[in-house]
Design a protein around this motif. Structure first.
Motif, PDB file in Angstrom:
ATOM      1  N   ALA A  27      -0.758 102.806 -43.109  1.00  0.00           N
ATOM      2  CA  ALA A  27      -0.614 104.049 -42.339  1.00  0.00           C
ATOM      3  C   ALA A  27      -1.642 105.102 -42.729  1.00  0.00           C
ATOM      4  O   ALA A  27      -1.786 106.100 -42.027  1.00  0.00           O
ATOM      5  CB  ALA A  27       0.795 104.610 -42.533  1.00  0.00           C
ATOM      6  N   THR A  28      -2.364 104.908 -43.828  1.00  0.00           N
ATOM      7  CA  THR A  28      -3.315 105.918 -44.311  1.00  0.00           C
ATOM      8  C   THR A  28      -4.763 105.498 -44.105  1.00  0.00           C
ATOM      9  O   THR A  28      -5.656 106.060 -44.734  1.00  0.00           O
ATOM     10  CB  THR A  28      -3.068 106.195 -45.802  1.00  0.00           C
ATOM     11  OG1 THR A  28      -3.311 104.985 -46.553  1.00  0.00           O
ATOM     12  CG2 THR A  28      -1.651 106.675 -46.045  1.00  0.00           C
ATOM     13  N   VAL A  29      -5.029 104.497 -43.255  1.00  0.00           N
ATOM     14  CA  VAL A  29      -6.394 104.021 -43.034  1.00  0.00           C
ATOM     15  C   VAL A  29      -6.789 104.262 -41.586  1.00  0.00           C
ATOM     16  O   VAL A  29      -5.941 104.516 -40.718  1.00  0.00           O
ATOM     17  CB  VAL A  29      -6.536 102.526 -43.382  1.00  0.00           C
ATOM     18  CG1 VAL A  29      -6.155 102.265 -44.817  1.00  0.00           C
ATOM     19  CG2 VAL A  29      -5.695 101.677 -42.445  1.00  0.00           C
ATOM     20  N   SER A  30      -8.098 104.196 -41.317  1.00  0.00           N
ATOM     21  CA  SER A  30      -8.636 104.373 -39.973  1.00  0.00           C
ATOM     22  C   SER A  30      -9.672 103.294 -39.712  1.00  0.00           C
ATOM     23  O   SER A  30     -10.416 102.907 -40.616  1.00  0.00           O
ATOM     24  CB  SER A  30      -9.278 105.757 -39.814  1.00  0.00           C
ATOM     25  OG  SER A  30      -8.332 106.784 -40.024  1.00  0.00           O
ATOM     26  N   ARG A  31      -9.723 102.851 -38.471  1.00  0.00           N
ATOM     27  CA  ARG A  31     -10.661 101.799 -38.058  1.00  0.00           C
ATOM     28  C   ARG A  31     -11.747 102.405 -37.176  1.00  0.00           C
ATOM     29  O   ARG A  31     -11.444 103.123 -36.210  1.00  0.00           O
ATOM     30  CB  ARG A  31      -9.929 100.693 -37.309  1.00  0.00           C
ATOM     31  CG  ARG A  31     -10.814  99.517 -36.899  1.00  0.00           C
ATOM     32  CD  ARG A  31     -10.018  98.501 -36.107  1.00  0.00           C
ATOM     33  NE  ARG A  31      -8.952  97.948 -36.891  1.00  0.00           N
ATOM     34  CZ  ARG A  31      -9.072  96.893 -37.703  1.00  0.00           C
ATOM     35  NH1 ARG A  31     -10.253  96.290 -37.809  1.00  0.00           N
ATOM     36  NH2 ARG A  31      -8.049  96.438 -38.382  1.00  0.00           N
ATOM     37  N   LEU A  32     -13.010 102.136 -37.496  1.00  0.00           N
ATOM     38  CA  LEU A  32     -14.127 102.638 -36.705  1.00  0.00           C
ATOM     39  C   LEU A  32     -14.264 101.798 -35.434  1.00  0.00           C
ATOM     40  O   LEU A  32     -14.214 100.575 -35.483  1.00  0.00           O
ATOM     41  CB  LEU A  32     -15.423 102.587 -37.513  1.00  0.00           C
ATOM     42  CG  LEU A  32     -15.419 103.400 -38.818  1.00  0.00           C
ATOM     43  CD1 LEU A  32     -16.773 103.290 -39.500  1.00  0.00           C
ATOM     44  CD2 LEU A  32     -15.074 104.849 -38.555  1.00  0.00           C
ATOM     45  N   ARG A  33     -14.453 102.459 -34.308  1.00  0.00           N
ATOM     46  CA  ARG A  33     -14.463 101.757 -33.028  1.00  0.00           C
ATOM     47  C   ARG A  33     -15.731 100.946 -32.809  1.00  0.00           C
ATOM     48  O   ARG A  33     -15.707  99.889 -32.194  1.00  0.00           O
ATOM     49  CB  ARG A  33     -14.308 102.773 -31.896  1.00  0.00           C
ATOM     50  CG  ARG A  33     -13.021 103.572 -31.959  1.00  0.00           C
ATOM     51  CD  ARG A  33     -12.965 104.592 -30.827  1.00  0.00           C
ATOM     52  NE  ARG A  33     -11.832 105.502 -30.980  1.00  0.00           N
ATOM     53  CZ  ARG A  33     -11.609 106.527 -30.180  1.00  0.00           C
ATOM     54  NH1 ARG A  33     -12.452 106.776 -29.189  1.00  0.00           N
ATOM     55  NH2 ARG A  33     -10.555 107.319 -30.379  1.00  0.00           N
ATOM     56  N   SER A  34     -16.866 101.424 -33.318  1.00  0.00           N
ATOM     57  CA  SER A  34     -18.134 100.762 -33.011  1.00  0.00           C
ATOM     58  C   SER A  34     -18.340  99.478 -33.794  1.00  0.00           C
ATOM     59  O   SER A  34     -19.048  98.584 -33.330  1.00  0.00           O
ATOM     60  CB  SER A  34     -19.299 101.720 -33.280  1.00  0.00           C
ATOM     61  OG  SER A  34     -19.256 102.176 -34.624  1.00  0.00           O
ATOM     62  N   CYS A  35     -17.752  99.368 -34.987  1.00  0.00           N
ATOM     63  CA  CYS A  35     -17.985  98.176 -35.814  1.00  0.00           C
ATOM     64  C   CYS A  35     -16.707  97.528 -36.309  1.00  0.00           C
ATOM     65  O   CYS A  35     -16.752  96.485 -36.955  1.00  0.00           O
ATOM     66  CB  CYS A  35     -18.873  98.532 -37.010  1.00  0.00           C
ATOM     67  SG  CYS A  35     -18.181  99.821 -38.065  1.00  0.00           S
ATOM     68  N   ASP A  36     -15.542  98.154 -36.078  1.00  0.00           N
ATOM     69  CA  ASP A  36     -14.246  97.590 -36.454  1.00  0.00           C
ATOM     70  C   ASP A  36     -14.013  97.578 -37.957  1.00  0.00           C
ATOM     71  O   ASP A  36     -13.125  96.888 -38.445  1.00  0.00           O
ATOM     72  CB  ASP A  36     -14.085  96.168 -35.906  1.00  0.00           C
ATOM     73  CG  ASP A  36     -12.633  95.854 -35.574  1.00  0.00           C
ATOM     74  OD1 ASP A  36     -11.906  96.767 -35.160  1.00  0.00           O
ATOM     75  OD2 ASP A  36     -12.220  94.693 -35.752  1.00  0.00           O
ATOM     76  N   CYS A  37     -14.814  98.323 -38.733  1.00  0.00           N
ATOM     77  CA  CYS A  37     -14.589  98.424 -40.177  1.00  0.00           C
ATOM     78  C   CYS A  37     -13.434  99.391 -40.459  1.00  0.00           C
ATOM     79  O   CYS A  37     -13.214 100.346 -39.710  1.00  0.00           O
ATOM     80  CB  CYS A  37     -15.858  98.898 -40.885  1.00  0.00           C
ATOM     81  SG  CYS A  37     -17.219  97.712 -40.814  1.00  0.00           S
ATOM     82  N   VAL A  38     -12.726  99.142 -41.554  1.00  0.00           N
ATOM     83  CA  VAL A  38     -11.543  99.924 -41.885  1.00  0.00           C
ATOM     84  C   VAL A  38     -11.710 100.544 -43.265  1.00  0.00           C
ATOM     85  O   VAL A  38     -12.115  99.869 -44.218  1.00  0.00           O
ATOM     86  CB  VAL A  38     -10.272  99.048 -41.853  1.00  0.00           C
ATOM     87  CG1 VAL A  38      -9.026  99.892 -42.107  1.00  0.00           C
ATOM     88  CG2 VAL A  38     -10.155  98.341 -40.515  1.00  0.00           C
ATOM     89  N   PHE A  39     -11.421 101.833 -43.370  1.00  0.00           N
ATOM     90  CA  PHE A  39     -11.454 102.569 -44.632  1.00  0.00           C
ATOM     91  C   PHE A  39     -10.265 103.520 -44.664  1.00  0.00           C
ATOM     92  O   PHE A  39      -9.681 103.830 -43.616  1.00  0.00           O
ATOM     93  CB  PHE A  39     -12.757 103.372 -44.780  1.00  0.00           C
ATOM     94  CG  PHE A  39     -14.006 102.568 -44.585  1.00  0.00           C
ATOM     95  CD1 PHE A  39     -14.572 101.884 -45.643  1.00  0.00           C
ATOM     96  CD2 PHE A  39     -14.604 102.485 -43.341  1.00  0.00           C
ATOM     97  CE1 PHE A  39     -15.726 101.136 -45.453  1.00  0.00           C
ATOM     98  CE2 PHE A  39     -15.752 101.743 -43.145  1.00  0.00           C
ATOM     99  CZ  PHE A  39     -16.310 101.061 -44.210  1.00  0.00           C
TER     100      PHE A  39
END
Length: 302
Positions: free
Chosen positions: A28-40
């Protein structure tokens, strides 16, 4: 979370591994970047975006993972969600200013009180011509960007992108070209023909714009129309290839030497981290302590 070839994280049932803080974070505390699908983790992304806005001067904000295969660029909506309102507004202003500076067909009005964006169209003969600001109606030179006066003499001639040839491609020896990936204007006044775009980190050949991201030995300049046009001597190229080959051989030797040692030590490592073993030892220790206490004679009262 979905696990695919473009993902740059390792996931478990209830946690996501963040490559920035090197910790396992709740999903619940992470976000996924739309352009490359990486998660941090969201906290790391906020710190990264806010720091990049202050240091990159309006450059595109790319994925913080240097090993990202897609070299994803954050969308404006993502930047607005990871930065404060003031910082997001600052980024948009810096981005706009950067676009005007990199676009040879646009210029700022030289009048300090105006600072409007004007369209610049040099004459076909390459001679300086007066341009008019649409806001304050000031007249300035299309070449040196200074106010146009009587008997104006242009002392500065900024580089202008030469027109493309019949095929739509820029001339091979043009001083300014666009990155074939992000279309940012790049100037080359010296150095070798292997170019690295500072905006998107794309590597390409200056003459034919071919992709050189995977050409670590620079074999592109051994044949074809760009042969011997790298800009370095043959001895320098061979020395560079020798260094790269030496690094690869050294890594291979280290892997071959350490692999048997890791295989031999793996049972000990698994035993040290195995939780059931620790629990069994704890139970045996507790049982032994209880047995010892039972066997001790009770103290007699005098």
């Amino acid at each position: 979370m979905a696990d695919g070839p473009s993902t740059s994280v390792q996931t478990t049932a209830d946690a996501v591994h963040c490559k920035l803080c090197l910790s396992d974070c709740p999903a619940a505390t992470v976000s996924r970047l739309r352009s490359c699908d990486c998660v941090f983790c969201t906290r790391c992304l906020c710190q990264y975006v806010q720091q990049t806005i202050l240091t990159r001067g309006g450059d595109p904000i790319t994925c913080p993972d240097l090993a990202c295969k897609h070299a994803g660029v954050l969308l404006d909506s993502e930047i607005a969600s990871f930065a404060t309102a003031d910082q997001a507004e600052l980024y948009q202003r810096l981005k706009f200013m950067r676009g005007v500076q990199l676009d040879p067909s646009k210029s700022w009005c030289p009048v300090l009180e105006c600072q409007a964006v004007c369209n610049v169209m040099p004459s076909a003969e390459g001679t300086p011509v007066p341009m008019h600001c649409p806001e304050c109606h000031a007249v300035f030179c299309c070449e040196c960007r200074e106010l146009w006066e009587d008997s104006h003499f242009c002392s500065q001639h900024p580089l202008v992108v030469p027109p493309a040839n019949d095929s739509g491609m820029p001339h091979a020896d043009a001083p300014i070209k666009q990155c074939p990936k992000c279309r940012v204007y790049i100037e080359r006044n010296q150095g070798c023909a292997q170019m690295l775009c500072k905006s998107c980190k794309h590597t390409f050949c200056w003459y034919c714009l071919q992709n050189l991201d995977g050409d670590i030995f620079l074999r592109h300049y051994d044949k074809g129309p760009c042969r011997y046009r790298l800009g370095h001597s043959r001895a320098s190229v061979m020395w560079n290839r020798t260094q790269v080959a030496g690094i690869l051989v050294g890594i291979s030797v280290i892997v071959l030497v350490t692999s048997p040692l890791l295989l031999l030590a793996s049972p000990c490592i698994l035993c040290c981290v195995c939780k059931p073993c620790h629990r069994t030892k704890d139970k045996k220790s507790k049982n032994k302590t209880t047995t010892t206490r039972e066997r001790e004679p009770s103290a007699s009262i005098a």
